[in-house]
Design a protein around this motif. Structure first.
Motif, PDB file in Angstrom:
ATOM      1  N   ARG A  70      -4.430  17.958  15.073  1.00 28.66           N
ATOM      2  CA  ARG A  70      -3.736  19.114  14.314  1.00 28.66           C
ATOM      3  C   ARG A  70      -2.292  18.681  14.071  1.00 28.66           C
ATOM      4  O   ARG A  70      -1.649  19.070  13.002  1.00 28.66           O
ATOM      5  N   TRP A  71      -1.482  18.055  14.856  1.00 26.51           N
ATOM      6  CA  TRP A  71      -0.141  17.728  14.762  1.00 26.51           C
ATOM      7  C   TRP A  71      -0.087  16.635  13.431  1.00 26.51           C
ATOM      8  O   TRP A  71       0.927  16.741  12.827  1.00 26.51           O
ATOM      9  N   ALA A  76       5.426  19.405  10.170  1.00 29.23           N
ATOM     10  CA  ALA A  76       6.476  20.158  10.109  1.00 29.23           C
ATOM     11  C   ALA A  76       7.309  19.615  11.330  1.00 29.23           C
ATOM     12  O   ALA A  76       7.050  18.571  12.089  1.00 29.23           O
ATOM     13  N   TRP A  77       8.549  20.084  11.361  1.00 29.51           N
ATOM     14  CA  TRP A  77       9.542  19.279  12.577  1.00 29.51           C
ATOM     15  C   TRP A  77       9.014  19.423  13.676  1.00 29.51           C
ATOM     16  O   TRP A  77       9.080  18.442  14.496  1.00 29.51           O
ATOM     17  N   GLU A  78       8.315  20.448  14.188  1.00 30.04           N
ATOM     18  CA  GLU A  78       7.980  20.673  15.678  1.00 30.04           C
ATOM     19  C   GLU A  78       6.771  19.834  16.117  1.00 30.04           C
ATOM     20  O   GLU A  78       6.881  19.302  16.954  1.00 30.04           O
ATOM     21  N   TYR A  82       6.775  16.673  18.778  1.00 32.36           N
ATOM     22  CA  TYR A  82       5.844  16.522  19.862  1.00 32.36           C
ATOM     23  C   TYR A  82       4.964  15.303  19.733  1.00 32.36           C
ATOM     24  O   TYR A  82       4.903  14.337  20.998  1.00 32.36           O
ATOM     25  N   LEU A  83       4.818  14.623  18.629  1.00 27.98           N
ATOM     26  CA  LEU A  83       4.200  13.491  18.463  1.00 27.98           C
ATOM     27  C   LEU A  83       5.066  12.281  18.951  1.00 27.98           C
ATOM     28  O   LEU A  83       4.573  11.369  19.572  1.00 27.98           O
ATOM     29  N   LEU A  84       6.496  12.375  18.811  1.00 23.81           N
ATOM     30  CA  LEU A  84       7.404  11.409  19.176  1.00 23.81           C
ATOM     31  C   LEU A  84       7.538  11.348  20.786  1.00 23.81           C
ATOM     32  O   LEU A  84       7.799  10.447  21.319  1.00 23.81           O
ATOM     33  N   ARG A 108      -3.872   4.869  16.004  1.00 22.79           N
ATOM     34  CA  ARG A 108      -4.646   4.941  14.869  1.00 22.79           C
ATOM     35  C   ARG A 108      -4.166   5.597  13.827  1.00 22.79           C
ATOM     36  O   ARG A 108      -4.209   5.305  12.455  1.00 22.79           O
ATOM     37  N   ASP A 109      -4.096   7.074  14.023  1.00 24.98           N
ATOM     38  CA  ASP A 109      -3.765   8.072  13.318  1.00 24.98           C
ATOM     39  C   ASP A 109      -2.289   7.790  12.476  1.00 24.98           C
ATOM     40  O   ASP A 109      -2.257   8.049  11.176  1.00 24.98           O
ATOM     41  N   VAL A 110      -1.244   7.574  13.319  1.00 25.36           N
ATOM     42  CA  VAL A 110       0.298   7.384  12.895  1.00 25.36           C
ATOM     43  C   VAL A 110       0.259   6.298  11.676  1.00 25.36           C
ATOM     44  O   VAL A 110       0.868   6.645  10.630  1.00 25.36           O
ATOM     45  N   ILE A 111      -0.525   5.290  11.928  1.00 29.10           N
ATOM     46  CA  ILE A 111      -0.347   4.369  10.793  1.00 29.10           C
ATOM     47  C   ILE A 111      -0.985   4.633   9.588  1.00 29.10           C
ATOM     48  O   ILE A 111      -0.608   4.285   8.466  1.00 29.10           O
ATOM     49  N   GLN A 112      -1.847   5.603   9.524  1.00 29.92           N
ATOM     50  CA  GLN A 112      -2.738   5.937   8.650  1.00 29.92           C
ATOM     51  C   GLN A 112      -2.144   7.177   7.778  1.00 29.92           C
ATOM     52  O   GLN A 112      -2.498   7.821   6.780  1.00 29.92           O
ATOM     53  N   GLN A 113      -0.854   7.714   8.488  1.00 28.55           N
ATOM     54  CA  GLN A 113      -0.362   8.830   7.863  1.00 28.55           C
ATOM     55  C   GLN A 113       1.321   8.728   7.615  1.00 28.55           C
ATOM     56  O   GLN A 113       2.062   8.838   8.420  1.00 28.55           O
ATOM     57  N   PRO A 114       1.610   8.248   6.253  1.00 35.06           N
ATOM     58  CA  PRO A 114       2.670   7.972   5.777  1.00 35.06           C
ATOM     59  C   PRO A 114       3.460   9.041   5.723  1.00 35.06           C
ATOM     60  O   PRO A 114       4.894   8.857   6.088  1.00 35.06           O
ATOM     61  N   VAL A 115       3.369  10.321   5.475  1.00 31.08           N
ATOM     62  CA  VAL A 115       4.035  11.552   5.448  1.00 31.08           C
ATOM     63  C   VAL A 115       4.459  11.850   7.021  1.00 31.08           C
ATOM     64  O   VAL A 115       5.580  12.339   7.203  1.00 31.08           O
TER      65      VAL A 115
END
Length: 262
Positions: A70-71, A76-78, A82-84, A108-115
């Motif tokens: 979901r994150w 969004a900023w918040e 949290y991901l960081l 796995r997800d962060v690499i696939q999410q350029p935004v």
């Protein structure tokens, strides 16, 4: 002595509803105990409530994966903040494979999410180093800390954030800043001389942060991260300026590197 509490718990999934409820109650009670013991030892609570005693940060593995998803879907900023925080997490006790599985899902997800990476870059660039365009130190202009230097948010945090983003983009699992610098060097992503310069600069910022203004609030030791001008000798000021130039150069490098990948 210079930290508040940030904590979370990930525990294994139970096969049935009764087991899930029993696990929830057990780890909720455990979290409350740990948080209160750390508070009694002098570590203040996280103002953002990133605490394992908060049910949002105490979940079974499958629920953690859903929450990360979901994150990732809400840049969004918040959620990005949290991901960081999750990116900086490390296993301090228990079954390390639970944390490893959670972090495998994260990377796995962060690499696939350029935004998401772009939002992480915005977070990384939020805090600027304490140098103006003329190479002069930027001091606090007003209040009881007038004339002091915000070492935490003007030197230490910018460097921590920049190195963290480089490590995330390189899929490195180290969490400490010094360990991340060494891992980047080992992967051939940073030259040896550059890594040595970053390490020397970061150690300087750590040393100066230990010198920041301290006080006792509600019986607990705290610091605002500001370094009084009275504690800063001329030699230390010059050393700090050199370190901040390294930090500014690092921020520019991270910005170019990330934007070129997006």
């Amino acid at each position: 002595m210079l930290s508040d509490q940030d904590s979370g718990i990930v525990y294994g999934d139970s096969p049935d509803g009764e087991g899930r409820e029993e696990s929830r109650r057990y780890f909720a009670a455990l979290s409350d105990q740990v948080v209160q013991l750390l508070l009694g030892a002098g570590y203040p609570l996280c103002e953002g409530n990133v605490l394992s005693s908060n049910s949002e940060w105490c979940r079974p593995l499958s629920s953690w994966q859903e929450r990360l998803g979901r994150w990732f879907d809400e840049p969004a900023w918040e959620p990005v903040r949290y991901l960081l925080i999750v990116a900086d997490s490390r296993c301090v006790f228990g079954a390390p494979e639970l944390h490893e599985e959670l972090m495998a899902y994260f990377y796995r997800d962060v690499i696939q999410q350029p935004v998401i990476v772009k939002r992480m870059l915005e977070n990384t660039m939020k805090h600027k180093v304490l140098l103006n365009v003329f190479g002069q130190l930027l001091r606090e202009p007003y209040g009881e800390d007038a004339g002091s230097l915000d070492i935490k948010y003007g030197a230490y945090i910018p460097m921590v954030n920049a190195i963290r983003l480089l490590a995330i983009e390189a899929n490195l699992r180290e969490t400490g800043t010094l360990e991340r610098i060494r891992a980047l060097e080992e992967q051939g992503l940073v030259q040896r001389s550059e890594a040595a310069e970053w390490i020397q600069t970061f150690r300087l910022f750590l040393r100066l942060r230990m010198m920041t203004t301290e006080r006792i609030e509600n019986g607990r030791f705290t610091t605002n991260g500001k370094l009084s001008s009275r504690k800063l000798t001329k030699e230390m000021a010059e050393e700090l300026k050199s370190g901040l130039k390294v930090g500014k150069k690092l921020q520019r490098r991270v910005y170019r590197h990330t934007m070129n990948r997006l």
